[in-house]
Design a protein around this motif. Structure first.
Motif, PDB file in Angstrom:
ATOM      1  N   TRP A 138     -13.043   3.143  46.857  1.00 29.52           N
ATOM      2  CA  TRP A 138     -12.735   2.197  45.781  1.00 29.52           C
ATOM      3  C   TRP A 138     -14.021   1.575  45.230  1.00 29.52           C
ATOM      4  O   TRP A 138     -14.202   1.474  44.007  1.00 29.52           O
ATOM      5  N   GLY A 139     -14.913   1.169  46.122  1.00 30.74           N
ATOM      6  CA  GLY A 139     -16.172   0.579  45.685  1.00 30.74           C
ATOM      7  C   GLY A 139     -16.996   1.545  44.847  1.00 30.74           C
ATOM      8  O   GLY A 139     -17.599   1.152  43.841  1.00 30.74           O
ATOM      9  N   ALA A 140     -17.005   2.814  45.259  1.00 30.08           N
ATOM     10  CA  ALA A 140     -17.726   3.824  44.476  1.00 30.08           C
ATOM     11  C   ALA A 140     -17.081   3.992  43.106  1.00 30.08           C
ATOM     12  O   ALA A 140     -17.777   4.150  42.090  1.00 30.08           O
ATOM     13  N   GLY A 141     -15.749   3.942  43.069  1.00 29.20           N
ATOM     14  CA  GLY A 141     -15.048   4.053  41.793  1.00 29.20           C
ATOM     15  C   GLY A 141     -15.344   2.887  40.873  1.00 29.20           C
ATOM     16  O   GLY A 141     -15.524   3.067  39.655  1.00 29.20           O
ATOM     17  N   VAL A 142     -15.422   1.687  41.432  1.00 23.21           N
ATOM     18  CA  VAL A 142     -15.736   0.501  40.628  1.00 23.21           C
ATOM     19  C   VAL A 142     -17.162   0.595  40.088  1.00 23.21           C
ATOM     20  O   VAL A 142     -17.422   0.272  38.921  1.00 23.21           O
TER      21      VAL A 142
END
Length: 341
Positions: A317-321
Motif C-alpha cells: 500500500w505504501g509503495a502504491g501511495v
C-alpha cells in the motif's frame, strides 16, 4: 449550604464537553480560497515576472493549501472526535475539489456573489450542522451489506478507464499533440453511443455507493488505513461529480466548447497565472493522487482478506501511495508546461 458557600468550578466540565479541535477542519477549509488568492498575488499574471522572494513565498503558500485536506484527514482519525466532528473533517478533506465545483456552479447560475463569500458561509453552515445535528455513534465495523463488495467490483472495472485516462494525461509531458492523438483513440470507446452512457452510469453508481460507505464508516473512529480509504473515497465522489458537471454541463452545454487539452489546462492563461484557474491545480493533483491511492487501499483490503500478511499488505500500500504521488506530480508538471523530449 456548603454548595452555595463554595461554588463549583464549571470551567473544567465545560472544557471537557467542548471539543476545541472540532471546528478546525471548517476553519482550514474557509482559509483555502484565500491561500489561493495569496498565491496569485505572489505570482501575478503571465506578463509579470515575480521576484525570487515572491516565488519562494508562493511555493510555501501553495504547500499550505495542499496541506488543508491532509490536516482534515488527520483530524478525521482522532479517536475522541464525535461523529459530527469526524464527518466535518472528512468533508473538509474534499476542499480542493469542492471549491472547483462551487466555482463552476457559480458560473452556471451567473451568481453575483464572490466565490469566497459563498464558500465561507457554506462552511459555517456545515460546521454548525456538524455540531448540532444528531450523529449517532456506530461500531467500528458498521453494517454495509454487500455494497462494499459491489463498490469494489465496479471500481475494478472502472480502473481500466482510469489507467488509460491517466496514461493519456502523461502524454502531456511530450506535448498537446501526442495527448490529443492518444485521447482520440480512447474516445472511440468511451465517447461511443454505448460506452459513454455505461461509463457515466458506472461513475454515478460509484459516487452513490462511495458516499453511502463513507457515511457509514465515518460514524465511528477508524484506524489509519481505513480513515485514509474513506477520506480518499469522499474526495473522489465529489471530484467525479464535479468533473462530470464541468464536462457535460459547463463545457459541452453551457459554453459549447470541446473538452480537450486547452480546456483541461485553462488555456490561454494556464493553471498557475490565473486567479480562477489556480484552484484547478490542487484539484487535479489530488484527484490523481487519491484515485490511485484509493485503489491501492482497496487492493490492500483484498490482499488481507485473502490471507496476505498485514505488514506485507501495508508495504505494498505504501509503495502504491508513493507511486500515486509521483504520477500525480508528473501529470501536473505536464499540464503546467513541463516537457520531456
Amino acid at each position: 449550604m456548603a454548595a452555595f458557600a463554595q461554588p463549583r468550578d464549571r470551567s473544567a466540565t465545560i472544557g471537557l464537553r467542548f471539543d476545541y479541535l472540532a471546528p478546525a477542519p471548517a476553519g482550514a477549509a474557509i482559509c483555502y480560497p484565500f491561500l489561493l488568492r495569496a498565491f496569485h498575488a505572489m505570482v501575478g499574471t503571465q506578463a509579470a515576472t515575480p521576484s525570487p522572494l515572491a516565488i519562494v513565498a508562493a511555493t510555501l503558500i501553495l504547500i499550505v493549501a495542499f496541506f488543508v485536506p491532509f490536516l482534515a484527514l488527520a483530524l478525521a482519525g482522532r479517536p475522541d472526535a464525535n461523529p459530527g466532528a469526524r464527518r466535518l473533517a472528512y468533508a473538509a478533506g474534499t476542499t480542493p475539489t469542492l471549491f472547483v465545483l462551487l466555482g463552476v456552479v457559480q458560473a452556471l447560475i451567473h451568481s453575483p456573489l464572490p466565490d469566497e463569500l459563498v464558500w465561507s458561509v457554506l462552511w459555517l453552515v456545515i460546521a454548525i450542522w456538524s455540531q448540532t445535528a444528531g450523529h449517532p455513534a456506530a461500531t467500528m465495523r458498521p453494517t454495509v451489506g454487500r455494497w462494499r463488495i459491489v463498490h469494489g467490483m465496479t471500481a475494478a472495472l472502472l480502473s481500466l478507464f482510469v489507467t488509460f485516462h491517466l496514461a493519456n494525461h502523461l502524454f502531456g509531458l511530450i506535448g498537446p499533440e501526442p495527448h490529443a492523438a492518444v485521447m482520440k483513440i480512447g474516445r472511440v470507446v468511451y465517447r461511443s453511443g454505448v460506452g459513454e452512457p455505461l461509463l457515466v452510469a458506472a461513475m454515478l453508481f460509484q459516487i452513490g455507493t462511495g458516499l453511502f460507505l463513507a457515511w457509514r464508516w465515518s460514524a465511528a473512529p477508524q484506524r489509519f488505513h481505513r480513515t485514509f480509504q474513506v477520506a480518499s473515497g469522499a474526495y473522489l465522489s465529489l471530484y467525479i461529480l464535479g468533473h462530470m458537471n464541468s464536462v457535460f454541463i459547463y463545457a459541452r452545454t453551457f459554453l459549447g466548447i470541446p473538452t480537450d487539452w486547452n480546456f483541461a489546462i485553462g488555456a490561454p492563461t494556464g493553471l498557475i497565472h490565473d486567479a480562477w484557474n489556480i484552484r484547478l491545480l490542487p484539484h487535479y493533483a489530488l484527484g490523481v493522487f487519491f484515485v490511485l491511492s484509493h485503489l491501492a487501499s482497496g487492493f490492500r483490503v483484498v490482499l488481507i482478506a485473502h490471507g496476505v500478511n498485514g505488514g506485507a499488505a501495508n508495504r505494498l500500500w505504501g509503495a502504491g501511495v508513493a507511486a500515486s504521488a509521483v504520477i500525480s506530480a508528473a501529470i501536473i508538471a505536464g499540464m503546467c508546461g513541463v516537457r520531456v523530449r
